[in-house]
Design a protein around this motif. Structure first.
Motif, mmCIF file in Angstrom:
data_model
loop_
_atom_site.group_PDB
_atom_site.id
_atom_site.type_symbol
_atom_site.label_atom_id
_atom_site.label_comp_id
_atom_site.label_asym_id
_atom_site.label_seq_id
_atom_site.Cartn_x
_atom_site.Cartn_y
_atom_site.Cartn_z
ATOM 1 N N LEU A 16 142.423 115.215 17.318
ATOM 2 C CA LEU A 16 141.751 116.414 16.751
ATOM 3 C C LEU A 16 140.741 115.751 15.438
ATOM 4 C CD1 LEU A 16 144.678 118.756 16.291
ATOM 5 C CD2 LEU A 16 142.880 118.526 18.228
ATOM 6 N N ALA A 17 141.285 114.724 14.786
ATOM 7 C CA ALA A 17 140.293 114.264 13.637
ATOM 8 C C ALA A 17 139.255 113.539 14.206
ATOM 9 C CB ALA A 17 141.000 113.282 12.807
ATOM 10 N N GLN A 18 139.254 112.650 15.327
ATOM 11 C CA GLN A 18 138.039 112.182 16.104
ATOM 12 C C GLN A 18 137.043 113.161 16.449
ATOM 13 O OE1 GLN A 18 137.203 108.809 16.814
ATOM 14 N NE2 GLN A 18 139.067 108.238 15.662
ATOM 15 N N LEU A 19 137.589 114.246 17.115
ATOM 16 C CA LEU A 19 136.611 115.225 17.431
ATOM 17 C C LEU A 19 136.067 115.931 16.042
ATOM 18 C CD1 LEU A 19 135.675 116.637 20.085
ATOM 19 C CD2 LEU A 19 137.372 118.355 19.815
ATOM 20 N N ALA A 20 136.772 116.206 15.198
ATOM 21 C CA ALA A 20 135.959 116.879 13.884
ATOM 22 C C ALA A 20 135.165 115.836 13.288
ATOM 23 C CB ALA A 20 137.137 117.189 12.793
ATOM 24 N N ARG A 21 135.383 114.683 13.250
ATOM 25 C CA ARG A 21 134.517 113.689 12.521
ATOM 26 C C ARG A 21 133.243 113.724 13.443
ATOM 27 N NH1 ARG A 21 139.125 110.734 11.235
ATOM 28 N NH2 ARG A 21 139.266 109.378 13.073
ATOM 29 N N GLY A 23 131.627 116.026 14.700
ATOM 30 C CA GLY A 23 130.869 116.883 14.349
ATOM 31 C C GLY A 23 130.281 117.701 15.563
ATOM 32 N N LEU A 24 129.762 116.985 16.253
ATOM 33 C CA LEU A 24 129.050 117.474 17.705
ATOM 34 C C LEU A 24 127.779 118.460 17.288
ATOM 35 C CD1 LEU A 24 132.184 118.738 19.639
ATOM 36 C CD2 LEU A 24 130.949 116.832 19.858
ATOM 37 N N GLY A 25 127.330 118.247 16.001
ATOM 38 C CA GLY A 25 126.193 118.875 15.601
ATOM 39 C C GLY A 25 126.465 120.420 15.742
ATOM 40 N N PHE A 52 133.768 127.143 16.433
ATOM 41 C CA PHE A 52 132.507 126.823 15.896
ATOM 42 C C PHE A 52 131.370 127.836 16.194
ATOM 43 C CE2 PHE A 52 132.506 124.753 20.028
ATOM 44 C CZ PHE A 52 131.467 125.126 20.596
ATOM 45 N N GLU A 53 130.441 127.988 15.506
ATOM 46 C CA GLU A 53 129.324 128.832 15.874
ATOM 47 C C GLU A 53 128.156 128.190 16.476
ATOM 48 O OE1 GLU A 53 126.397 131.300 12.977
ATOM 49 O OE2 GLU A 53 128.221 131.489 12.503
ATOM 50 N N ALA A 54 127.458 128.826 17.419
ATOM 51 C CA ALA A 54 126.275 128.337 18.110
ATOM 52 C C ALA A 54 125.698 129.653 18.534
ATOM 53 C CB ALA A 54 126.795 127.572 19.345
ATOM 54 N N ALA A 55 124.075 129.402 18.171
ATOM 55 C CA ALA A 55 123.295 130.830 18.666
ATOM 56 C C ALA A 55 124.014 132.108 18.250
ATOM 57 C CB ALA A 55 123.331 130.664 20.406
ATOM 58 N N ASP A 165 127.179 114.497 24.520
ATOM 59 C CA ASP A 165 127.423 114.299 25.929
ATOM 60 C C ASP A 165 128.850 115.317 26.083
ATOM 61 O OD1 ASP A 165 125.834 112.425 26.341
ATOM 62 O OD2 ASP A 165 126.980 110.933 26.725
ATOM 63 N N VAL A 166 129.630 115.594 24.848
ATOM 64 C CA VAL A 166 130.726 116.589 25.002
ATOM 65 C C VAL A 166 130.163 117.880 25.034
ATOM 66 C CG1 VAL A 166 132.523 117.584 23.667
ATOM 67 C CG2 VAL A 166 132.239 115.297 23.519
ATOM 68 N N LEU A 167 128.956 118.318 24.501
ATOM 69 C CA LEU A 167 128.447 119.328 24.837
ATOM 70 C C LEU A 167 127.521 119.454 26.053
ATOM 71 C CD1 LEU A 167 126.303 119.664 21.203
ATOM 72 C CD2 LEU A 167 128.629 120.790 22.049
#
Length: 173
Positions: A16-21, A23-25, A52-55, A165-167
Motif C-alpha cells: 500500500l505504501a509503494q502504491l501511495a508513494r 502517486g499515480l498522478g 482518488f478523484e479524477a475528472a 502504466d497502472v492507469l
C-alpha cells in the motif's frame, strides 16, 4: 528471485505504501489498510482500498496482496474480480510475491485489473549474475514491477518510474 522475507501484515502495508508513494498522478490519492466493505453478498475484509478523484469523479480501487509461494492462479483473480463487482468498486490492483500465471495476466488485462509483482529491492538495479548479493546502500528495500503481457510472454516495468502504466491497465474494460 526468492520471495521477500517479510511478515504478511508488513507485506500488505508495504504494498500500500509503494502504491501511495507512486502517486499515480492522481488528485487526493488516499490508501487505507484492511478496510471492511459491504458487498451485495456480505462484508469483505479488503487488504487495501485506494480512493482518488479524477475528472471530478470519485473512484475506489480494491487492493489484494498475495504473499504466495507460487504464482497467482486464475481462481484467485476470479475471486478478486467478484469482490470488486460485489462492492461496487471501480477497479482493482493485485500484488504478488511470486508472479502470475499467464491466464491471470490475460484475464486482468481484459478486466482492468492492474498486476504488480513485489520483489526485493535488488531487482531494481539489474543483477546480471546469479546468487545472493548485498543490496547497495542507495537501492530501495523493495521494488514493485507492473506486469503486462507481451509477444514474448510478460513485460515488467518498474512502478517507481512508470506509475502511469497502472492507469493504462485500469483503462481496460
Amino acid at each position: 528471485m526468492p520471495s521477500p522475507d517479510i511478515s504478511p501484515e508488513n507485506y500488505e502495508r508495504e504494498c500500500l505504501a509503494q502504491l501511495a508513494r507512486s502517486g499515480l498522478g492522481l488528485k487526493d490519492l488516499r490508501v487505507t489498510h484492511r478496510e471492511r466493505l459491504p458487498g451485495v453478498d456480505g462484508i469483505y475484509q479488503i487488504d487495501g482500498v485506494a480512493r482518488f478523484e479524477a475528472a471530478e469523479l470519485d473512484f475506489r480501487v480494491l487492493i489484494e496482496c498475495k504473499l504466495n509461494k507460487r504464482p497467482v492462479e486464475r481462481d484467485e483473480i476470479l475471486a478478486f474480480h467478484r469482490k470488486i463487482q460485489s462492492t461496487g468498486s471501480h477497479k482493482g490492483a493485485m500484488f504478488s510475491t511470486n508472479g502470475f500465471q499467464k491466464s491471470v495476466i490475460e484475464y486482468a488485462e481484459k478486466n482492468g485489473i492492474a498486476l504488480l509483482w513485489f520483489t526485493d529491492g535488488r531487482t531494481s538495479w539489474g543483477l546480471k549474475s546469479r546468487g545472493p548479493h548485498e543490496k547497495p546502500p542507495w537501492a530501495d528495500d523493495w521494488a514493485v514491477w507492473i506486469v503486462r503481457s507481451s509477444a514474448q510472454g510478460e513485460r515488467h516495468t518498474i512502478l517507481k518510474d512508470h506509475a502511469a502504466d497502472v492507469l493504462e491497465a485500469w483503462r481496460a474494460s
